[in-house]
Design a protein around this motif. Sequence first.
Motif, PDB file in Angstrom:
ATOM      1  N   UNK A 180      -1.304 -21.922  -4.753  1.00  0.00           N
ATOM      2  CA  UNK A 180      -0.903 -22.868  -3.383  1.00  0.00           C
ATOM      3  C   UNK A 180      -1.762 -22.989  -2.561  1.00  0.00           C
ATOM      4  N   UNK A 181      -1.865 -24.204  -1.796  1.00  0.00           N
ATOM      5  CA  UNK A 181      -3.038 -24.407  -0.905  1.00  0.00           C
ATOM      6  C   UNK A 181      -4.362 -24.760  -0.807  1.00  0.00           C
ATOM      7  N   UNK A 182      -4.571 -23.556  -2.557  1.00  0.00           N
ATOM      8  CA  UNK A 182      -6.271 -24.373  -2.782  1.00  0.00           C
ATOM      9  C   UNK A 182      -6.160 -25.873  -2.908  1.00  0.00           C
ATOM     10  N   UNK A 183      -7.434 -26.617  -2.468  1.00  0.00           N
ATOM     11  CA  UNK A 183      -7.703 -28.041  -3.112  1.00  0.00           C
ATOM     12  C   UNK A 183      -7.531 -28.688  -4.553  1.00  0.00           C
ATOM     13  N   UNK A 184      -6.830 -29.173  -4.626  1.00  0.00           N
ATOM     14  CA  UNK A 184      -6.619 -30.764  -6.004  1.00  0.00           C
ATOM     15  C   UNK A 184      -5.929 -29.832  -6.548  1.00  0.00           C
ATOM     16  N   UNK A 185      -4.945 -28.382  -6.745  1.00  0.00           N
ATOM     17  CA  UNK A 185      -3.805 -28.134  -6.790  1.00  0.00           C
ATOM     18  C   UNK A 185      -2.555 -28.286  -6.181  1.00  0.00           C
ATOM     19  N   UNK A 186      -1.848 -29.417  -5.767  1.00  0.00           N
ATOM     20  CA  UNK A 186      -1.117 -29.934  -4.748  1.00  0.00           C
ATOM     21  C   UNK A 186      -0.295 -29.642  -5.952  1.00  0.00           C
ATOM     22  N   UNK A 187       0.067 -30.358  -6.983  1.00  0.00           N
ATOM     23  CA  UNK A 187       0.991 -30.094  -7.705  1.00  0.00           C
ATOM     24  C   UNK A 187       1.986 -28.936  -8.413  1.00  0.00           C
ATOM     25  N   UNK A 188       0.823 -28.277  -9.143  1.00  0.00           N
ATOM     26  CA  UNK A 188       0.967 -27.135 -10.377  1.00  0.00           C
ATOM     27  C   UNK A 188       0.516 -26.267  -8.764  1.00  0.00           C
ATOM     28  N   UNK A 189       0.158 -26.058  -7.382  1.00  0.00           N
ATOM     29  CA  UNK A 189       0.348 -24.267  -6.420  1.00  0.00           C
ATOM     30  C   UNK A 189       1.573 -24.879  -5.981  1.00  0.00           C
ATOM     31  N   UNK A 190       1.980 -26.118  -5.525  1.00  0.00           N
ATOM     32  CA  UNK A 190       3.415 -25.967  -5.110  1.00  0.00           C
ATOM     33  C   UNK A 190       4.475 -25.464  -5.827  1.00  0.00           C
ATOM     34  N   UNK A 191       4.846 -26.708  -6.702  1.00  0.00           N
ATOM     35  CA  UNK A 191       5.383 -26.051  -7.807  1.00  0.00           C
ATOM     36  C   UNK A 191       5.746 -24.561  -8.032  1.00  0.00           C
ATOM     37  N   UNK A 192       4.124 -24.491  -8.329  1.00  0.00           N
ATOM     38  CA  UNK A 192       4.230 -22.183  -9.516  1.00  0.00           C
ATOM     39  C   UNK A 192       4.911 -21.929  -8.697  1.00  0.00           C
ATOM     40  N   UNK A 193       4.702 -21.727  -7.110  1.00  0.00           N
ATOM     41  CA  UNK A 193       5.043 -21.142  -5.841  1.00  0.00           C
ATOM     42  C   UNK A 193       6.487 -20.743  -5.433  1.00  0.00           C
ATOM     43  N   UNK A 194       7.275 -22.205  -5.616  1.00  0.00           N
ATOM     44  CA  UNK A 194       8.291 -22.390  -5.518  1.00  0.00           C
ATOM     45  C   UNK A 194       9.399 -21.212  -7.114  1.00  0.00           C
ATOM     46  N   UNK A 195       8.398 -22.008  -8.299  1.00  0.00           N
ATOM     47  CA  UNK A 195       9.300 -20.960  -9.280  1.00  0.00           C
ATOM     48  C   UNK A 195       9.035 -19.161  -9.230  1.00  0.00           C
ATOM     49  N   UNK A 196       7.568 -18.807  -8.151  1.00  0.00           N
ATOM     50  CA  UNK A 196       8.280 -17.424  -8.135  1.00  0.00           C
ATOM     51  C   UNK A 196       9.021 -16.918  -7.722  1.00  0.00           C
ATOM     52  N   UNK A 197       8.537 -17.884  -5.581  1.00  0.00           N
ATOM     53  CA  UNK A 197       9.536 -17.794  -5.174  1.00  0.00           C
ATOM     54  C   UNK A 197      11.588 -16.829  -5.275  1.00  0.00           C
ATOM     55  N   UNK A 198      11.138 -17.964  -6.196  1.00  0.00           N
ATOM     56  CA  UNK A 198      12.831 -17.923  -7.271  1.00  0.00           C
ATOM     57  C   UNK A 198      13.226 -16.733  -7.148  1.00  0.00           C
ATOM     58  N   UNK A 199      12.043 -16.888  -7.864  1.00  0.00           N
ATOM     59  CA  UNK A 199      11.492 -14.733  -9.662  1.00  0.00           C
ATOM     60  C   UNK A 199      11.854 -13.759  -8.306  1.00  0.00           C
ATOM     61  N   UNK A 200      10.625 -13.602  -7.441  1.00  0.00           N
ATOM     62  CA  UNK A 200      10.814 -12.958  -6.416  1.00  0.00           C
ATOM     63  C   UNK A 200      12.456 -12.570  -5.891  1.00  0.00           C
ATOM     64  N   UNK A 201      12.975 -13.823  -5.676  1.00  0.00           N
ATOM     65  CA  UNK A 201      14.719 -13.333  -4.744  1.00  0.00           C
ATOM     66  C   UNK A 201      15.267 -12.510  -5.411  1.00  0.00           C
ATOM     67  N   UNK A 202      14.981 -13.159  -7.029  1.00  0.00           N
ATOM     68  CA  UNK A 202      16.238 -12.795  -8.317  1.00  0.00           C
ATOM     69  C   UNK A 202      16.160 -11.183  -8.705  1.00  0.00           C
ATOM     70  N   UNK A 203      14.692 -11.127  -8.730  1.00  0.00           N
ATOM     71  CA  UNK A 203      13.882  -9.347  -9.167  1.00  0.00           C
ATOM     72  C   UNK A 203      14.790  -8.408  -7.608  1.00  0.00           C
ATOM     73  N   UNK A 204      14.598  -9.021  -5.707  1.00  0.00           N
ATOM     74  CA  UNK A 204      15.017  -8.736  -5.716  1.00  0.00           C
ATOM     75  C   UNK A 204      16.947  -8.336  -4.446  1.00  0.00           C
ATOM     76  N   UNK A 205      17.049  -9.274  -5.680  1.00  0.00           N
ATOM     77  CA  UNK A 205      18.438  -9.189  -5.677  1.00  0.00           C
ATOM     78  C   UNK A 205      18.998  -8.204  -6.858  1.00  0.00           C
ATOM     79  N   UNK A 206      18.342  -8.051  -7.804  1.00  0.00           N
ATOM     80  CA  UNK A 206      18.831  -6.902  -9.425  1.00  0.00           C
ATOM     81  C   UNK A 206      17.886  -6.311  -9.015  1.00  0.00           C
ATOM     82  N   UNK A 207      17.373  -5.307  -8.081  1.00  0.00           N
ATOM     83  CA  UNK A 207      16.768  -4.050  -7.368  1.00  0.00           C
ATOM     84  C   UNK A 207      17.354  -2.531  -7.699  1.00  0.00           C
ATOM     85  N   UNK A 208      18.571  -3.247  -8.024  1.00  0.00           N
ATOM     86  CA  UNK A 208      19.976  -1.929  -8.081  1.00  0.00           C
ATOM     87  C   UNK A 208      19.800  -1.765  -8.529  1.00  0.00           C
TER      88      UNK A 208
END
Length: 222
Positions: A140-168
């Motif tokens: 994300x934020x690297x030149x020419x990686x706009x589509x891949x970088x942005x959407x992959x970052x969004x996927x990982x942000x969603x997964x990280x939220x789920x991980x935090x919710x499942x921490x216990x």
Amino acid sequence: MEKKIALITGASRGLGAGLAEALCDTHHIVAVARTTGALEELDDRIQSKGGSATLAPMDISKADAMAQLCRSIYDRWGSADIWAHCAIHAAPLSPADHIDSKDWDKSVSINVTASGTLIAFVAPLLSETGKALFFDDPHAGEKFFGAYGATKAAQIALATSWAAEKARSSTQVHVLAPRPMATATRARFFPGEDRTSLAAPFDEALRLLHVVGMRDQHGEDK
């Protein structure tokens, strides 16, 4: 069935195929990908190792198909023990103001929307000690990686939220950081790169399974 169940989305090539082969000695593999031929080749390799697989050639962006798949897993086995989400759309590198609209739509559909849909579908399937694995690839934020970088970052942000919710919870959600691998996707992003220093997907699969406590340092089941 005595073996546990491993659902792998994006199983036909790269890390997904490596994980399927690494897990097939202890898990029955439910292998999801769009390319039937590549899934059949994976099945041949799994069978040569004495493992078994159910092939599911389908597009993860089709919500109805994914709902039917998850219902079939429930009806047949009752639960899944691990879900490894390796499916990704790697749009061609492009300046942000020249991203093809179809590539953008496909990147959002597969990398973001489908991931959110699958989390909702797969979460009820995971056994009490089940694991969900996601794989970061930060561009994300690297030149020419706009589509891949942005959407992959969004996927990982969603997964990280789920991980935090499942921490216990006994269900574990892991966001892992694979080393650079000799995959077709990387070859498209970095043509001409010296690939001798890149990790083999199968070896990296073993390492990542060790990270989440499913293999010892020698690659043996724990």
